[in-house]
Design a protein around this motif. Structure first.
Motif, short mmCIF file in Angstrom:
data_model
loop_
_atom_site.label_atom_id
_atom_site.label_comp_id
_atom_site.label_asym_id
_atom_site.label_seq_id
_atom_site.Cartn_x
_atom_site.Cartn_y
_atom_site.Cartn_z
N UNK A 28 0.84 -1.18 0.00
CA UNK A 28 0.00 0.00 0.00
C UNK A 28 0.88 1.24 0.00
N UNK A 68 0.94 5.06 1.47
CA UNK A 68 0.33 6.02 2.38
C UNK A 68 0.93 7.40 2.14
N UNK A 125 2.06 10.85 3.80
CA UNK A 125 2.43 11.48 5.07
C UNK A 125 2.59 12.97 4.84
N UNK A 161 18.41 7.16 5.05
CA UNK A 161 18.89 6.31 6.13
C UNK A 161 17.82 6.05 7.15
N UNK A 217 -3.94 8.72 -6.82
CA UNK A 217 -3.05 7.65 -7.20
C UNK A 217 -1.62 8.17 -7.17
N UNK A 246 2.13 7.76 -8.81
CA UNK A 246 2.72 7.30 -10.05
C UNK A 246 4.19 7.63 -10.00
N UNK A 305 14.29 6.62 5.40
CA UNK A 305 14.03 7.55 4.32
C UNK A 305 14.81 7.09 3.11
N UNK A 359 8.29 10.78 -8.20
CA UNK A 359 7.01 10.25 -7.74
C UNK A 359 6.01 11.38 -7.62
N UNK A 382 1.95 12.50 -6.97
CA UNK A 382 0.63 12.13 -6.47
C UNK A 382 -0.38 12.76 -7.41
N UNK A 416 5.20 19.51 3.69
CA UNK A 416 5.93 18.56 2.88
C UNK A 416 5.15 17.26 2.84
N UNK A 417 5.26 16.61 1.74
CA UNK A 417 4.56 15.34 1.64
C UNK A 417 5.53 14.22 1.34
N UNK A 418 5.25 13.12 1.95
CA UNK A 418 6.06 11.94 1.71
C UNK A 418 5.14 10.75 1.51
N UNK A 419 5.70 9.82 0.80
CA UNK A 419 4.98 8.57 0.59
C UNK A 419 5.50 7.57 1.62
N UNK A 420 4.61 6.96 2.29
CA UNK A 420 5.01 5.97 3.28
C UNK A 420 4.63 4.58 2.84
N UNK A 421 5.58 3.69 2.97
CA UNK A 421 5.28 2.30 2.62
C UNK A 421 5.75 1.41 3.76
N UNK A 474 9.92 6.02 4.04
CA UNK A 474 9.34 7.28 3.58
C UNK A 474 10.09 7.76 2.34
N UNK A 503 10.18 10.83 -0.60
CA UNK A 503 9.69 12.16 -0.87
C UNK A 503 8.86 12.22 -2.13
N UNK A 504 7.86 13.00 -2.04
CA UNK A 504 6.99 13.17 -3.18
C UNK A 504 7.56 14.30 -4.03
#
Lengths: 659, 337
Positions: free
Chosen positions: A519, A521, A523, A582, A617, A619, B22, B30, B32, B167-172, B180, B182-183
């Protein structure tokens, strides 16, 4: 690598399969019995909706979906084959019919047993080995069950069947049934193959599917949730929605056209809508059709279940989301704001609101879940629960004005054994506790202190809230905590925690496959966020800004100038957040749902972000440098990561910062 | 109550713990994509039959467009589908590949046809109509050959990370790790009406031609040109906009093949791009501020001009806590919105 390909899918289809199969039923019936006349089909079709509901929830989802197909189809098949094969004995037919119906109501438990039995294909085994008891009790009834392909419910209901059939007849019917089964199975497989691709929706099909991909979004009240509070408090039940194979929309609508007890189920929705329904429309008198908030109405269909689903399918293919419906602003009855002292009455009201809001958020899901249940998984309790809730409908309405019903309401929720209900129950209790506390009487200051503290998200710390707004806010807060807890907390534990009698429906999946797998998410970080620097780079990079760092260490002696520098430093982060790669730290999910993030030493907290009502979405673009391109047209790839499953907002952890 | 608050840590055990990583910044970007008028239940995927057939990006000027297939067999206005499809096709042939702001509102200059006056304009118009009719008759064929507008274009401008904004980040998540990433940007995808632009433009062209064919083309006269000095980068907002539009116009679309989320490639990319490849050996990062510093950083600058503003001692903080309970800590701790 995530599960993919055939094997993964076949398991994953679980719930999807449920929908799948139920969608197929009618067509199967028709094909299985070409001679069946429409007049015959109709009555049996009517019995269809009622039946699956009784199917108990099996552990093996896939099996269930397979197993639950035949019941419906076969029931028709039998009824019809009786018609056709034995026109001379109408008694038999009526018996068959009557046998079916009582069977549903009377013996859910018996069916629990039988459902675990193998599906149609294993007819012979079942007939010979598994059903001697019923055979002995009533030989004639065996004809019925064998024609059904040894399906469980038939066998258990057998004794009520009084008709007789000759050996020849039985054999013939048996043979026909086998043939039909085969045909049906082939057809089902073909169709399943065809539909599989968009049936994953439910998600666990492909890893990501479950989560971001097709499965969707964890969020608060997905879909347009109606009701004044739903946007905030609704989410209790939203998670199950993720697992709905086909989204909650079509199912909801289907409810509308289902027969009466489904309508009663719909009552869940209705009742709370009623609370808010302030309308001068002349259709107020139409009681037969339960009112639905326009926001929740997705499709209006006069087709039956299958029709709706087909339509849904078409909709998918047709790329015409049925979402373009008129929208109006949610109305709610005006109530004077309760100011000042928190009387019992006001808290009761707020509890009511709370419940209502919860119910509002919950109902689509509940319905959806029920539908899944009905179709494939067959959770016996679903029905019971429906009925119970429904019965509260009128009292509930009354409570809108009547404050004494607080406990009744709590009971309502208690009766529903869903996990969601557990939660709302907690909330209700909380509030009632508040009432007590309030009555015990304490000075405003004394109350306020704890409130400040406790706002940091502890379920067991009940603040004393004064106004309804505060209470709903609190409820929202709690529910978002709960949601986080549910989303990020350990799965197994969740299942255990939620067992209030029935082990959760998605248990099998939860253990096998984390909802978070594959998935994506989102943040959201605060505008000002400490940079993260790798250990080596720290000194170099931090050096220009190191004054502030030093200043914080020895604050007392620091000259003014440096202090100014200290203030500049954060502004330097306006240049943009600098993040090395890191390990950052830890994300800790607490029992209460409070979630803390250790950001390289700075304390943050995770809150639930608001769920978007539109599609999001992610991408990833991989652009081939121009010189490497095979053709100028081929600029590279954009790889979809699927939908955003949920959003979290990172905020400073005040409790820690101000410690 | 107070004791309860103090006991919180014990009362609220940690039930799950994730290591947070990170991911390094790499070339792949990436985005959104927010499809504002699309319900979350209807993703653009193969499964729903509307996986975007093409994605275009102008990376420099920051535009993204996506072509989503439309079901031409249901609720589809064939005549208009053909007309629009033809318009788009023709303008594409003329070199007009982008419309609206993504093209800087520029239009491709179409060379004029021969200057002889005559009925050629009308004739072509009649031909056009015939063709359209023919396409409508043989719709399937025309559709295959690309005469039908069978896609819907959604597009928007990339909103890059902006200093001073969130700031936006993608978390997986993977096992007990949170990664995390960065978008690069957020794009709000709205329906683009390029086909209408194209149609309107063609109409304008046709009118012009008609006029020319009737009146004859005026011999091109020397026009007075005001020499303009192009500045590299203007400072005024007008100049900036001009530069921006110019840039947008000049940049070509980069066409990207859109891979569905269920494809193996998507999985591969997901695990490759959104995760730290070697979590075990990744360095431990340190925040550039500790809690106190951070608190100060996000606080409003002190109005106290004496300047001697030092971080509050714990006791002071505590006092503030008690005395000023309407302060934002309490409010901010609430879930946002």
């Amino acid at each position: 690598m995530p599960p993919k390909g055939r094997s993964a899918r076949s398991r994953g289809r679980g719930r999807g399969g449920g929908t799948d199969s139920s969608r197929k039923n009618p067509s199967q019936v028709e094909r299985a019995d070409p001679p069946a006349e429409s007049s015959e089909t109709t009555p049996s079709a009517e019995s269809t909706p009622a039946q699956p509901k009784v199917q108990p929830a099996p552990n093996d989802v896939a099996d269930a979906s397979a197993g639950s197909v035949p019941p419906v189809a076969l029931t028709h098949a039998e009824a019809q084959s009786m018609h056709s094969s034995r026109p001379s004995s109408p008694n038999t037919t009526t018996n068959a019919g009557s046998r079916l119906l009582p069977g549903h109501e009377s013996s859910p438990n018996a069916e629990t047993d039988t459902l675990a039995r193998p599906p149609v294909q294993r007819l012979d085994t079942v007939k010979n080995a598994a059903t001697p008891t019923s055979r002995s009790s009533s030989p004639s009834s065996r004809a019925g069950s064998s024609a059904r392909g040894g399906r469980g419910p038939a066998a258990t209901r057998g004794p009520t069947f009084k008709g007789r059939r000759s050996k020849e007849e039985r054999d013939a019917r048996e043979k026909a049934a086998i043939e039909r089964d085969r045909e049906r199975k082939a057809e089902r497989e073909a169709q399943a193959r065809k539909e599989r691709k968009w049936n994953h929706r439910g998600g666990r099909v492909r890893g990501r599917g479950g989560a971001s991909g097709r499965g969707g979004y964890m969020g608060v009240g997905d879909g347009p949730v109606s009701g004044p509070f739903s946007s905030g408090v609704s989410n209790k039940a939203s998670r199950p929605n993720i697992y709905l194979p086909s989204g909650s929309r079509a199912t909801r609508v289907k409810d509308e056209d289902d027969d009466s007890d489904v309508n009663r189920r719909l009552g869940i929705t209705v009742k709370k809508e009623d609370g808010y329904y302030v309308s001068s429309d002349d259709d107020d008198e139409v009681i037969a059709v339960p009112k639905k908030d326009i926001d929740t109405i997705q499709i209006s269909s006069d087709e039956d279940e299958t029709g709706t689903l087909d339509r849904k399918e078409r909709r998918y293919r047709g790329d015409t989301p049925a979402m373009l419906m008129p929208i109006r602003i949610a109305r709610k009855e005006h109530r004077d704001r309760v100011v000042g002292i928190n009387t019992e009455a006001s808290s009761a009201t707020s509890a009511k609101i709370l419940q209502q809001a919860e119910a509002a958020g919950e109902s689509p899901t509940v319905e959806g879940v029920e539908n899944v249940t009905r179709k494939g998984k067959g959770k016996g309790k679903g029905k019971v629960k429906d009925v119970e809730i429904t019965e509260w409908r009128r009292p509930y309405k009354g409570m809108w004005q009547d404050e004494d019903d607080l406990d009744i309401k709590i009971k309502t929720e208690t009766l529903s054994e869903d996990e969601d209900a557990v939660d709302s129950e907690e909330l209700a209790e909380e509030i009632s506790k508040n009432v007590v506390k309030k009555q015990s009487g304490s000075s405003p200051e004394a109350e306020r202190k704890p409130k400040l503290r406790n706002k940091h998200g502890l379920l067991d710390a009940e603040p004393v809230l004064q106004t309804d707004e505060e209470k709903t806010e609190w409820a929202r807060f709690q529910s978002s905590l709960h949601e986080i807890r549910r989303e990020l907390g350990p799965d197994e534990k969740l299942a255990i925690q939620n067992t209030s009698g029935d082990v959760t429906m998605r248990d099998p999946e939860a253990t096998k496959h984390s909802v978070r797998d594959d998935a994506v998410y989102l943040f959201q970080l605060p505008p000002i966020m400490p940079d993260l620097l790798p250990p080596g780079a720290r000194k170099e990079l931090a050096d220009p800004n190191s004054q502030p760092a030093a200043s914080s260490a020895n604050t007392d002696q620091t000259p003014i100038k440096v202090e100014d520098g200290a203030k500049e430093a954060p502004i330097s982060s306006l240049k943009g957040l600098q993040l090395g790669s890191g390990r950052v730290g830890k994300l800790r999910v607490h029992e209460s749902g409070r979630t803390t993030l250790d950001w390289g030493g700075t304390s943050f907290e995770l809150n639930l972000g608001q769920t978007a009502h539109f599609l999001q979405e992610t991408v990833c673009t991989k652009i081939t440098p121009e010189k490497d391109r095979v053709a100028p047209e081929d600029g590279g790839e954009a790889v979809s990561f699927g939908r955003v499953r949920g959003k979290f907002v990172v905020v400073p952890d005040w409790s820690d910062m101000l410690r | 109550m107070a004791p309860a608050a103090i006991e919180t840590e014990e009362d609220d055990p940690v039930v799950a713990e994730y290591d947070v990583f990170i991911t390094p910044e790499v070339e792949e970007q990436i985005y959104l994509l927010q499809y504002l008028n699309r319900a979350p239940d209807y993703p653009f995927t193969d499964a729903t039959g509307c996986r975007p057939s093409e994605m275009r990006i102008k990376q420099e000027s920051g535009f993204i467009e996506v072509d989503v297939p439309v079901n031409v067999r249901q609720n589809f206005n064939r005549p208009m589908g053909v007309r629009w499809g033809e318009s788009v096709r023709k303008t594409k042939g003329q070199g007009q590949k982008a419309w609206g702001i993504a093209s800087g509102f520029e239009r491709v200059h179409v060379p004029r046809l021969g200057g002889r006056p005559g009925a050629s304009g009308e004739q072509t118009a009649a031909d056009e109509e015939d063709k359209v009719d023919e396409y409508i008759q043989n719709f399937e064929d025309a559709n295959e050959k690309g005469h039908v507008l069978n896609t819907q274009t959604l597009g928007g401008q990339i909103i890059k990370e902006n200093a001073g904004y969130s700031n936006y980040m993608i978390g997986t998540f993977r096992d007990n790790q949170l990664h995390l990433t960065r978008l690069t940007g957020i794009v709000q995808m709205r329906t683009q009406f390029n086909h209408l632009d194209a149609t309107a433009y063609l109409e304008t062209l046709a009118r012009r031609r008609e006029k020319e064919s009737q009146e004859g083309v005026k011999p091109s006269e020397p026009r007075a040109l005001i020499p303009t000095v192009k500045k590299g980068a203007g400072n005024t907002s007008v100049e900036k906009s001009q530069a921006f539009l110019q840039h947008a116009h000049e940049e070509k679309w980069t066409k990207l093949q859109y891979l569905d989320e269920n494809m193996d490639e998507a999985y591969g990319m997901y695990h490759e791009r959104l995760f730290v490849q070697d979590p075990g050996s990744s360095p431990k990062l340190h925040s550039s501020m500790n809690n106190d510093r951070y608190l100060e950083a996000i606080s409003a600058p002190s109005s106290d001009k004496s300047g001697k503003r030092k971080p509050l001692t714990k006791r002071q903080v505590h006092e503030i806590d008690i005395s000023d309970d309407s302060d934002n800590p309490a409010n901010e701790a609430q879930p946002s919105k």
